[in-house]
Design an enzyme around this catalytic site. Structure first.
Site, PDB file in Angstrom:
ATOM      1  N   LYS A  73     -14.720  -1.247  10.169  1.00 61.83           N
ATOM      2  CA  LYS A  73     -16.134  -1.294   9.588  1.00 61.83           C
ATOM      3  C   LYS A  73     -16.187  -2.670   8.780  1.00 61.83           C
ATOM      4  CE  LYS A  73     -16.355   3.219   9.413  1.00 61.83           C
ATOM      5  NZ  LYS A  73     -16.851   4.483   9.026  1.00 61.83           N
TER       6      LYS A  73
ATOM      7  N   THR B 236     -10.876   4.018   9.865  1.00 56.96           N
ATOM      8  CA  THR B 236     -11.803   3.438  10.794  1.00 56.96           C
ATOM      9  C   THR B 236     -12.729   2.558   9.739  1.00 56.96           C
ATOM     10  OG1 THR B 236     -13.036   5.690  10.220  1.00 56.96           O
ATOM     11  CG2 THR B 236     -12.141   5.295  12.514  1.00 56.96           C
TER      12      THR B 236
ATOM     13  N   HIS C  33      -5.113  14.278  14.634  1.00 54.86           N
ATOM     14  CA  HIS C  33      -5.644  13.179  13.685  1.00 54.86           C
ATOM     15  C   HIS C  33      -4.773  12.847  12.358  1.00 54.86           C
ATOM     16  CE1 HIS C  33      -9.775  12.585  15.192  1.00 54.86           C
ATOM     17  NE2 HIS C  33      -9.654  13.879  15.301  1.00 54.86           N
TER      18      HIS C  33
ATOM     19  N   LYS D 286      -3.069   7.012   0.509  1.00 52.16           N
ATOM     20  CA  LYS D 286      -3.858   5.647   0.702  1.00 52.16           C
ATOM     21  C   LYS D 286      -3.715   4.784  -0.580  1.00 52.16           C
ATOM     22  CE  LYS D 286      -7.652   8.490   2.973  1.00 52.16           C
ATOM     23  NZ  LYS D 286      -7.699   7.863   4.227  1.00 52.16           N
TER      24      LYS D 286
ATOM     25  N   LYS E 254     -12.844   4.690   0.428  1.00 50.72           N
ATOM     26  CA  LYS E 254     -12.155   5.653   1.214  1.00 50.72           C
ATOM     27  C   LYS E 254     -11.867   6.916   0.480  1.00 50.72           C
ATOM     28  CE  LYS E 254      -8.911   2.911   2.323  1.00 50.72           C
ATOM     29  NZ  LYS E 254      -8.624   2.760   3.775  1.00 50.72           N
ATOM     30  N   ARG E 255     -11.702   8.104   0.835  1.00 52.05           N
ATOM     31  CA  ARG E 255     -11.130   9.143   0.109  1.00 52.05           C
ATOM     32  C   ARG E 255     -10.044   8.651  -0.685  1.00 52.05           C
ATOM     33  NH1 ARG E 255     -13.956  14.445   1.230  1.00 52.05           N
ATOM     34  NH2 ARG E 255     -12.245  15.231  -0.085  1.00 52.05           N
TER      35      ARG E 255
END
Ligand code: 73E
Length: 837
Positions: A677, A673, A374, A571, A565-566
């Protein structure tokens, strides 16, 4: 097991209507019944929680009926069962989801209404099981839903953490953590199976000897034995009877744990031992994408893996099968390397406990396991210090060394003695201290290896697993992630679901590709208006939640620009905030400047020990404080940090998004992911060519995707050419101004120390190329603002975007795993002679 029961009688219970009927009248009776017999209350004195429990047990009865039928059907035939091993399951609240999948949401709503109650009110009562950090745990939950919906026999194995992911609060702009005591009101969705338990050994030493028949034997004498007890949660598929099991292990002291200590009068030692045992499943490690290397973490991994394998072997043997044929009963998927110690444990069980020869055991093992990677982030690749590993799992160290010895023997010939390749493939790493590379153990012991998005799989093959790919290219494949449309559309966005179904029917819920039938309505003015109405309504609802939770008033007509998100440097939430500051400065420089109103919504948790990530949260809140109240802004920009991002909150946020921020440094986000969504809920994406963004853009069309930034290849080239972030700072006045303001304390009451570490890391290191991508990002955001001015055109893009998201259903992902890796088929479950509702 009681053999005395009359089978006919049991059958009758299963079909008894008054207990398990799905109509409104029966549901009403059942709810009152459970209120009385489970909660011990009558309506006049029942609390909201009592009603929640009464409804939950009503739903549970209906699940159990299908669950029993499923287990029965699986055991009667010979079917290969999928076993998903994951240290995390981020399930989210059960009640609404189970009502959707049982197809009785409307009926339950009506039944409660007739009792003077409101379903939403009860659904909001549920405390979600947050047994995961982020994407990896949520993926496991989506896959459990799809496996059941596709009627595939499957068991999910994991850990029943007493405390899940911490609860986040924001105080003075900083994240503070609180424990997640999710079991405090009980858990009606699980069944404790006290009779299913296994003893797990830890620590101690190993002895070898030859027995009377001349056979080598091994004895592992542990210094601690813990007991794993099974807690089962039924997972029902969407409008099918199939109800699979999620089996989570709780650690306890063995029944006889205190025997020795009590006999020797050492009471406090006995109590300590009990506490040590219970500690193993006490708490989820809150580190997403970071290694912890702690003894307890290794104990957790081994604990749940050993319980699960012993359980599977038991199931296999009770079917009357031979141990040598284990792989015909189970296909075991490793969700990252967290359960990879399973490969060594399988060998131990087969060789030490079931007396198989090494080569026979290895044949079984390597036909059983498959491994999903992952992440490419080096800091997330699991490595265990060898001494630490030996102190917890002395026998497994021997086994890994033997696996490695045989493996390297074989490899040496194939790579013509290339030392560099040999050491890269070795399961044991050399250095000042030796260590065990879990990804290498997983690769060596698996028949299949996959990445989670096309780009990620390619990068895996070219970088971290390059030598493995050269050795066995046939093992590698891509399985792009997906999300379940049941939770992420039907449950969370009922208005959009209804609108879509009014045009194309309901088939898309199980066959997401059918969303493409929406394309022909993309120019229908009435449909466009309805589409905009739903979005506005969802934005208005979120605005209400935001003001309730944060006291910040936001305009539902503004662009809802969402990054949830985290919190992680890769990110790049800080790139997003640099854009906010840039817009703010435009206003300050010219208060009359044309600015399309925007609401920036951030949400996400930072690992408690991750300093820079926590600083990013503080920065977002600091910028928000200044921007939100500056009169020159005139409410055109709002910055919101929505606390405690979890599944429950995500369900409320996604439907309200206009713009989805997927802005990771190219090559760093394996898949993502949340991107799927948000897009499925009608948001357009601004993103880099990273992870599944690449495939989303391919599907929705480049004209419906806001692309910016360096490609993964350009990132690597820029780095090897000697990237100098300071150069971007000096040569870009807007960027310089924004960074200077942050460091000078413009957003922090003139405190010029708080953000020093963050700024220094950006100016002098910038691993994640924030400064390199800044201008491209700001330019792209200007295109977003321009596009949003034409609301009808934006709505049309949004419709086309949704219509083309069919690929990203977890049903598609699971079908690929079933056909290409697990080789399993669906087994429809019949109930009262029918196979679905
Ligand atoms: O890109 C996501 C991916 O969508 C990736 O970062 C995430 O997995 C998602 C599902 O495939 C992930 N989490 C972890 N590694 N990759 C991880 C690592 C250590 C502890 C907990 C989670």
């Amino acid at each position: 097991q009681d053999k005395g029961l009359d089978k006919k009688e049991v059958q009758n219970v299963l079909v008894e209507d008054a207990r398990t009927g799905l109509d409104v009248e029966t549901l009403k009776k059942a709810i009152l019944n459970n209120l009385f017999y489970v909660q011990g209350k009558y309506p006049e004195i029942a609390t909201r929680n009592d009603y929640y429990m009464a409804l939950a047990y009503t739903v549970r009865d209906r699940l159990l009926q299908r669950w029993v039928a499923s287990v029965k059907q699986y055991l009667e035939g010979k079917h290969r069962i999928v076993s998903y091993l994951s240290a995390e399951y981020l399930l989210g609240p059960h009640l609404g989801n189970n009502l959707v999948n049982l197809g009785i949401y409307k009926e339950a709503e009506q039944a409660l209404h007739e009792m003077g109650l409101n379903l939403d009110w009860l659904i909001e009562k549920e405390i979600e099981p947050g047994l995961g950090n982020g994407g990896l745990g949520r993926l496991a939950a989506c896959y459990m839903d799809s496996l059941a919906t596709l009627e595939v026999p499957a068991i999910g194995y994991g850990i029943r953490y007493q405390f899940g992911i911490f609860e986040q609060d924001i105080r003075d702009g900083w994240q503070v953590e609180d424990t997640d005591n999710w079991l405090r009101r009980g858990n009606p969705w699980e069944i404790a199976r006290r009779e299913i338990s296994y003893d797990i050994k830890l620590g101690g030493y190993v002895q070898h000897y030859m027995d009377r028949d001349g056979k080598f034997r091994t004895i592992w004498t542990p210094d601690l034995i813990v007991k794993g007890v099974a807690y089962d949660t039924p997972i029902v598929g969407y409008k099918v009877n199939t109800t699979n099991t999620l089996r989570l292990w709780k650690s306890e002291a063995p029944n006889s744990f205190d025997f020795q200590s009590f006999n020797s009068g050492d009471y406090s030692n006995a109590v300590n031992q009990k506490i040590i045992c219970e500690n193993i499943s006490k708490v989820l490690y809150p580190n997403d994408e970071t290694r912890s290397g702690k003894v307890l973490r290794l104990q957790q991994q081994y604990f749940f893996v050993s319980c699960s394998l012993q359980d599977m072997i038991g199931i296999h043997l009770r079917q009357g099968e031979r141990i040598e044929d284990f792989q015909t009963t189970f296909a075991v998927q490793l969700n990252d390397t967290h359960p990879a110690v399973a490969i060594a444990e399988m060998m131990r069980l087969l060789v030490d406990e079931y007396d198989l020869e090494w080569v026979d055991a290895w044949r079984v093992t390597t036909r059983t396991f498959a491994y999903t990677n992952h992440t490419l982030l080096p800091e997330a690749l699991e490595k265990w210090d060898m001494e630490l590993f030996a102190s917890v799992l002395p026998r497994h160290l021997e086994i890994i060394q033997e696996i490695n010895r045989r493996f390297l023997d074989e490899v040496t010939v194939r790579v013509y003695g290339d030392q560099e390749k040999i050491s890269s493939l070795s399961i044991i790493g050399e250095g000042p201290r030796r260590y065990i590379k879990m990804a290498n153990l997983a690769c060596a012991g698996s028949f299949a290896i996959n990445g989670v998005a096309a780009l990620h799989t390619e990068l895996l093959k070219q970088t971290v697993l390059k030598d493995w790919y050269a050795l066995s290219p046939e093992k590698f494949s891509n399985k792009t992630n997906g999300v379940t449309p049941r939770r992420w559309m039907v449950l969370s966005n009922p208005k959009l679901t209804e609108l879509i179904s009014s045009k194309i029917g309901e088939n898309w819920i199980k066959h997401l590709d059918e969303l493409k039938n929406l394309e022909k309505f993309a120019d229908d003015p009435e449909f466009l208006q309805q589409w905009m109405d739903v979005k506005l309504e969802m934005k208005t609802q979120l605005a209400q939640r935001i003001v309730n939770r944060t006291n910040i008033k936001v305009d539902p007509e503004s662009i809802f620009d969402i990054q949830v998100k985290r919190i992680h440097e890769y990110k790049r939430q800080h790139l997003n905030i640099l854009h906010v500051i840039t817009l703010y400065n435009r206003i300050k420089q010219n208060p009359e400047a044309e600015i399309v109103p925007r609401t920036f919504v951030f949400a996400g948790k930072a690992a408690p020990g991750y300093k820079q990530a926590k600083l990013i949260i503080k920065l977002i809140n600091s910028v928000g404080e200044i921007v939100n109240k500056d009169p020159d802004v005139k409410g055109r920009l709002k910055v919101v940090f929505y606390p405690n991002y979890n599944v429950t909150n995500a369900q409320k946020i996604y439907p309200a998004a206009d713009l989805s921020e997927q802005i990771s440094t190219a090559g760093k986000e394996a898949s993502g992911t949340g991107n799927m969504k948000l897009s499925l809920n009608g948001a357009l994406t601004i993103g880099t060519l990273d992870g599944a963004n690449v495939e989303i853009r391919e599907c929705v069309g480049e004209e419906n995707f806001f692309l910016f930034g360096l490609t993964a290849e350009e990132v690597e080239n820029t780095k090897s050419d000697g990237y100098n972030p300071f150069h971007f700072y000096e040569n870009n006045p807007n960027l310089k101004l924004a960074l200077d303001q942050i460091s000078n304390g413009y957003f922090s009451h003139l405190d010029d120390t708080i953000f020093k570490d963050l700024i220094n890391s950006l100016l002098y290191d910038d691993q994640f190329m924030v400064l390199a991508d800044y201008q491209s990002y700001v330019d792209c955001q200007d295109q977003v603002a321009e596009a949003f001015k034409d609301k009808v055109k934006w709505a049309r893009m949004s419709i086309l975007n949704v219509a083309r998201m069919g690929k990203f259903s977890s049903d598609r992902s699971i079908r690929e795993y079933c056909d290409e890796i697990w080789k399993v088929k669906s087994v429809p479950v019949t109930l009262n002679g029918t196979s679905s509702k």
